[in-house]
Motif scaffolding. Structure first.
Motif, PDB file in Angstrom:
ATOM      1  N   ASN A 171      55.489  43.902  -4.880  1.00 10.41           N
ATOM      2  CA  ASN A 171      56.239  44.190  -6.099  1.00 10.41           C
ATOM      3  C   ASN A 171      55.924  45.574  -6.637  1.00 10.41           C
ATOM      4  O   ASN A 171      56.811  46.314  -7.078  1.00 10.41           O
ATOM      5  CB  ASN A 171      55.931  43.143  -7.172  1.00 10.41           C
ATOM      6  CG  ASN A 171      56.690  41.848  -6.952  1.00 10.41           C
ATOM      7  OD1 ASN A 171      57.538  41.752  -6.063  1.00 10.41           O
ATOM      8  ND2 ASN A 171      56.388  40.850  -7.756  1.00 10.41           N
ATOM      9  N   VAL A 172      54.652  45.945  -6.609  1.00 11.80           N
ATOM     10  CA  VAL A 172      54.232  47.237  -7.157  1.00 11.80           C
ATOM     11  C   VAL A 172      54.871  48.400  -6.406  1.00 11.80           C
ATOM     12  O   VAL A 172      55.201  49.433  -6.998  1.00 11.80           O
ATOM     13  CB  VAL A 172      52.689  47.352  -7.109  1.00 11.80           C
ATOM     14  CG1 VAL A 172      52.237  48.754  -7.498  1.00 11.80           C
ATOM     15  CG2 VAL A 172      52.046  46.321  -8.013  1.00 11.80           C
ATOM     16  N   ASP A 173      55.074  48.234  -5.101  1.00 14.51           N
ATOM     17  CA  ASP A 173      55.554  49.335  -4.261  1.00 14.51           C
ATOM     18  C   ASP A 173      57.061  49.351  -4.049  1.00 14.51           C
ATOM     19  O   ASP A 173      57.581  50.233  -3.368  1.00 14.51           O
ATOM     20  CB  ASP A 173      54.867  49.289  -2.894  1.00 14.51           C
ATOM     21  CG  ASP A 173      53.381  49.585  -2.993  1.00 14.51           C
ATOM     22  OD1 ASP A 173      52.990  50.358  -3.886  1.00 14.51           O
ATOM     23  OD2 ASP A 173      52.615  49.034  -2.179  1.00 14.51           O
ATOM     24  N   ARG A 174      57.791  48.398  -4.626  1.00 16.29           N
ATOM     25  CA  ARG A 174      59.224  48.277  -4.329  1.00 16.29           C
ATOM     26  C   ARG A 174      60.001  49.553  -4.607  1.00 16.29           C
ATOM     27  O   ARG A 174      60.851  49.957  -3.809  1.00 16.29           O
ATOM     28  CB  ARG A 174      59.832  47.127  -5.138  1.00 16.29           C
ATOM     29  CG  ARG A 174      59.414  45.758  -4.712  1.00 16.29           C
ATOM     30  CD  ARG A 174      60.017  44.692  -5.588  1.00 16.29           C
ATOM     31  NE  ARG A 174      59.564  44.790  -6.966  1.00 16.29           N
ATOM     32  CZ  ARG A 174      59.987  44.003  -7.948  1.00 16.29           C
ATOM     33  NH1 ARG A 174      60.885  43.070  -7.705  1.00 16.29           N
ATOM     34  NH2 ARG A 174      59.515  44.136  -9.175  1.00 16.29           N
ATOM     35  N   VAL A 175      59.750  50.167  -5.742  1.00 13.33           N
ATOM     36  CA  VAL A 175      60.455  51.403  -6.097  1.00 13.33           C
ATOM     37  C   VAL A 175      59.746  52.616  -5.497  1.00 13.33           C
ATOM     38  O   VAL A 175      60.389  53.565  -5.041  1.00 13.33           O
ATOM     39  CB  VAL A 175      60.570  51.535  -7.624  1.00 13.33           C
ATOM     40  CG1 VAL A 175      61.181  52.876  -8.013  1.00 13.33           C
ATOM     41  CG2 VAL A 175      61.430  50.404  -8.194  1.00 13.33           C
ATOM     42  N   ASN A 176      58.427  52.571  -5.456  1.00 13.03           N
ATOM     43  CA  ASN A 176      57.651  53.713  -4.971  1.00 13.03           C
ATOM     44  C   ASN A 176      58.001  54.102  -3.538  1.00 13.03           C
ATOM     45  O   ASN A 176      58.007  55.290  -3.201  1.00 13.03           O
ATOM     46  CB  ASN A 176      56.154  53.416  -5.063  1.00 13.03           C
ATOM     47  CG  ASN A 176      55.660  53.313  -6.491  1.00 13.03           C
ATOM     48  OD1 ASN A 176      56.309  53.822  -7.399  1.00 13.03           O
ATOM     49  ND2 ASN A 176      54.529  52.652  -6.704  1.00 13.03           N
ATOM     50  N   VAL A 177      58.283  53.113  -2.674  1.00 13.27           N
ATOM     51  CA  VAL A 177      58.576  53.452  -1.280  1.00 13.27           C
ATOM     52  C   VAL A 177      59.854  54.280  -1.163  1.00 13.27           C
ATOM     53  O   VAL A 177      59.996  55.093  -0.247  1.00 13.27           O
ATOM     54  CB  VAL A 177      58.693  52.195  -0.387  1.00 13.27           C
ATOM     55  CG1 VAL A 177      57.349  51.524  -0.234  1.00 13.27           C
ATOM     56  CG2 VAL A 177      59.742  51.225  -0.899  1.00 13.27           C
ATOM     57  N   VAL A 178      60.780  54.079  -2.102  1.00 17.33           N
ATOM     58  CA  VAL A 178      62.007  54.868  -2.111  1.00 17.33           C
ATOM     59  C   VAL A 178      61.739  56.247  -2.708  1.00 17.33           C
ATOM     60  O   VAL A 178      62.147  57.268  -2.158  1.00 17.33           O
ATOM     61  CB  VAL A 178      63.114  54.140  -2.904  1.00 17.33           C
ATOM     62  CG1 VAL A 178      64.361  55.018  -3.036  1.00 17.33           C
ATOM     63  CG2 VAL A 178      63.479  52.830  -2.222  1.00 17.33           C
ATOM     64  N   VAL A 179      61.024  56.274  -3.828  1.00 18.81           N
ATOM     65  CA  VAL A 179      60.708  57.537  -4.490  1.00 18.81           C
ATOM     66  C   VAL A 179      59.884  58.443  -3.574  1.00 18.81           C
ATOM     67  O   VAL A 179      60.104  59.655  -3.501  1.00 18.81           O
ATOM     68  CB  VAL A 179      59.947  57.281  -5.809  1.00 18.81           C
ATOM     69  CG1 VAL A 179      59.476  58.593  -6.429  1.00 18.81           C
ATOM     70  CG2 VAL A 179      60.826  56.519  -6.792  1.00 18.81           C
ATOM     71  N   GLU A 180      58.948  57.856  -2.850  1.00 25.26           N
ATOM     72  CA  GLU A 180      58.048  58.621  -1.992  1.00 25.26           C
ATOM     73  C   GLU A 180      58.616  58.884  -0.605  1.00 25.26           C
ATOM     74  O   GLU A 180      57.996  59.567   0.208  1.00 25.26           O
ATOM     75  CB  GLU A 180      56.705  57.900  -1.876  1.00 25.26           C
ATOM     76  CG  GLU A 180      55.967  57.822  -3.210  1.00 25.26           C
ATOM     77  CD  GLU A 180      54.767  56.890  -3.174  1.00 25.26           C
ATOM     78  OE1 GLU A 180      54.483  56.340  -2.078  1.00 25.26           O
ATOM     79  OE2 GLU A 180      54.126  56.715  -4.223  1.00 25.26           O
ATOM     80  N   GLY A 181      59.811  58.346  -0.313  1.00 31.09           N
ATOM     81  CA  GLY A 181      60.478  58.649   0.940  1.00 31.09           C
ATOM     82  C   GLY A 181      60.065  57.826   2.125  1.00 31.09           C
ATOM     83  O   GLY A 181      60.298  58.216   3.266  1.00 31.09           O
ATOM     84  N   ASN A 182      59.446  56.654   1.900  1.00 38.04           N
ATOM     85  CA  ASN A 182      59.039  55.806   3.013  1.00 38.04           C
ATOM     86  C   ASN A 182      60.102  54.799   3.424  1.00 38.04           C
ATOM     87  O   ASN A 182      59.923  54.061   4.387  1.00 38.04           O
ATOM     88  CB  ASN A 182      57.741  55.074   2.664  1.00 38.04           C
ATOM     89  CG  ASN A 182      56.565  56.026   2.569  1.00 38.04           C
ATOM     90  OD1 ASN A 182      56.462  56.967   3.339  1.00 38.04           O
ATOM     91  ND2 ASN A 182      55.695  55.808   1.598  1.00 38.04           N
ATOM     92  N   ALA A 183      61.191  54.729   2.664  1.00 37.35           N
ATOM     93  CA  ALA A 183      62.334  53.882   2.999  1.00 37.35           C
ATOM     94  C   ALA A 183      63.584  54.556   2.467  1.00 37.35           C
ATOM     95  O   ALA A 183      63.533  55.317   1.494  1.00 37.35           O
ATOM     96  CB  ALA A 183      62.174  52.493   2.397  1.00 37.35           C
ATOM     97  N   ASP A 184      64.711  54.289   3.131  1.00 38.00           N
ATOM     98  CA  ASP A 184      65.975  54.865   2.661  1.00 38.00           C
ATOM     99  C   ASP A 184      66.405  54.231   1.348  1.00 38.00           C
ATOM    100  O   ASP A 184      66.857  54.919   0.423  1.00 38.00           O
ATOM    101  CB  ASP A 184      67.073  54.658   3.706  1.00 38.00           C
ATOM    102  CG  ASP A 184      66.793  55.379   5.005  1.00 38.00           C
ATOM    103  OD1 ASP A 184      66.336  56.540   4.952  1.00 38.00           O
ATOM    104  OD2 ASP A 184      67.007  54.779   6.069  1.00 38.00           O
ATOM    105  N   ILE A 185      66.266  52.909   1.262  1.00 43.71           N
ATOM    106  CA  ILE A 185      66.667  52.148   0.081  1.00 43.71           C
ATOM    107  C   ILE A 185      65.739  50.937  -0.037  1.00 43.71           C
ATOM    108  O   ILE A 185      64.992  50.630   0.899  1.00 43.71           O
ATOM    109  CB  ILE A 185      68.126  51.656   0.163  1.00 43.71           C
ATOM    110  CG1 ILE A 185      68.329  50.772   1.401  1.00 43.71           C
ATOM    111  CG2 ILE A 185      69.101  52.830   0.154  1.00 43.71           C
ATOM    112  CD1 ILE A 185      69.711  50.136   1.502  1.00 43.71           C
ATOM    113  N   ALA A 186      65.806  50.258  -1.172  1.00 43.12           N
ATOM    114  CA  ALA A 186      65.052  49.016  -1.347  1.00 43.12           C
ATOM    115  C   ALA A 186      65.983  47.934  -1.859  1.00 43.12           C
ATOM    116  O   ALA A 186      66.699  48.133  -2.843  1.00 43.12           O
ATOM    117  CB  ALA A 186      63.897  49.214  -2.317  1.00 43.12           C
TER     118      ALA A 186
END
Length: 241
Positions: free
Chosen positions: A70-85
């Motif tokens: 839950n903590v990383d759901r938005v961060n992975v998109v902001v930090e560029g580790n996923a295209d979308i969430a």
């Protein structure tokens, strides 16, 4: 299939050239995203990710599913580790400051689940003991709706289940999508009809004009899903309200 977080978020043209879409998802939030008995990722949001890969890339398997907390759901998109969430993310003003969102694909909200046969609605909880996840947005909604109830903050969903099962609280309040999964998996839990907030759930997309084509394509696809009735069909299939 799942992959480690090694990809970077990209524009639509780069995603198409790459030939695969990297999507952050949940793997422990039945029925949105979870692992079945064989370890495969399944759920309402997994269906959305695969359908989006079909619409953008022509292949439902052209997607890499990246399980996140839950903590990383938005961060992975902001930090560029996923295209979308697509990970049960509700649209809030705070989140909109750091990421962009698609149109909503589901309306979630705060509801109540209980094991007590004497509790059938909010009126039965007026002076009750209600467990709520600490620091959650649900806390304010319950306090406003049931000011005379005793709110018991818990650090985790498991702690809430423990208190419910032991009869230490009369109910637990949380997102209806989560509570629906609890009810589906264990008939001891009863989800009340009362919902005290409405919270749109949407796809998190990187902010910036260079991601406009991706956002536009996602919204167009979702519009098609809605007009076809496919989106509602999948929600119904997974038992979501």
């Amino acid at each position: 299939m799942s992959v480690p977080p090694i990809a970077v978020s990209s524009e639509l043209s780069e995603i198409q050239a790459r030939g695969r879409l990297i999507v952050a998802v949940k793997d422990n939030h039945y029925p949105l995203g979870y692992r079945d008995a064989t370890g495969e990722l399944r759920g309402f949001e997994i269906d959305l990710a695969r359908r989006l890969a079909t619409d953008l890339l022509g292949d439902a398997d052209a997607v890499e599913l990246l399980p996140v907390s839950n903590v990383d759901r938005v961060n992975v998109v902001v930090e560029g580790n996923a295209d979308i969430a697509i990970a049960g993310i509700t649209v809030t003003a705070q989140r909109q400051r750091i990421t962009s969102f698609s149109e909503p694909y589901y309306l979630d909200g705060a509801g109540f689940i209980t094991t007590s046969q004497r509790i059938n609605g909010l009126g039965d909880l007026t002076f009750g003991r209600i467990a709520v996840l600490a620091n959650s947005s649900t806390l304010a909604h319950v306090r406003a709706q049931l000011p005379q109830a005793t709110l018991v903050t818990v650090p985790s969903y498991q702690a809430a289940l423990t208190q419910l099962d032991a009869g230490q609280v009369d109910a637990f309040s949380g997102n209806v999508s989560l509570l629906t999964g609890w009810q589906q998996q264990d008939s001891r839990y009863r989800l009340l009809d009362d919902v005290i907030s409405i919270e749109p759930v949407a796809i998190a997309i990187p902010k910036g004009t260079h991601h406009s084509d991706l956002r536009r394509a996602i919204n167009q696809a979702m519009g098609q899903w809605d007009s076809e009735g496919w989106l509602q069909d999948r929600a119904t299939y997974w038992g979501l309200r």
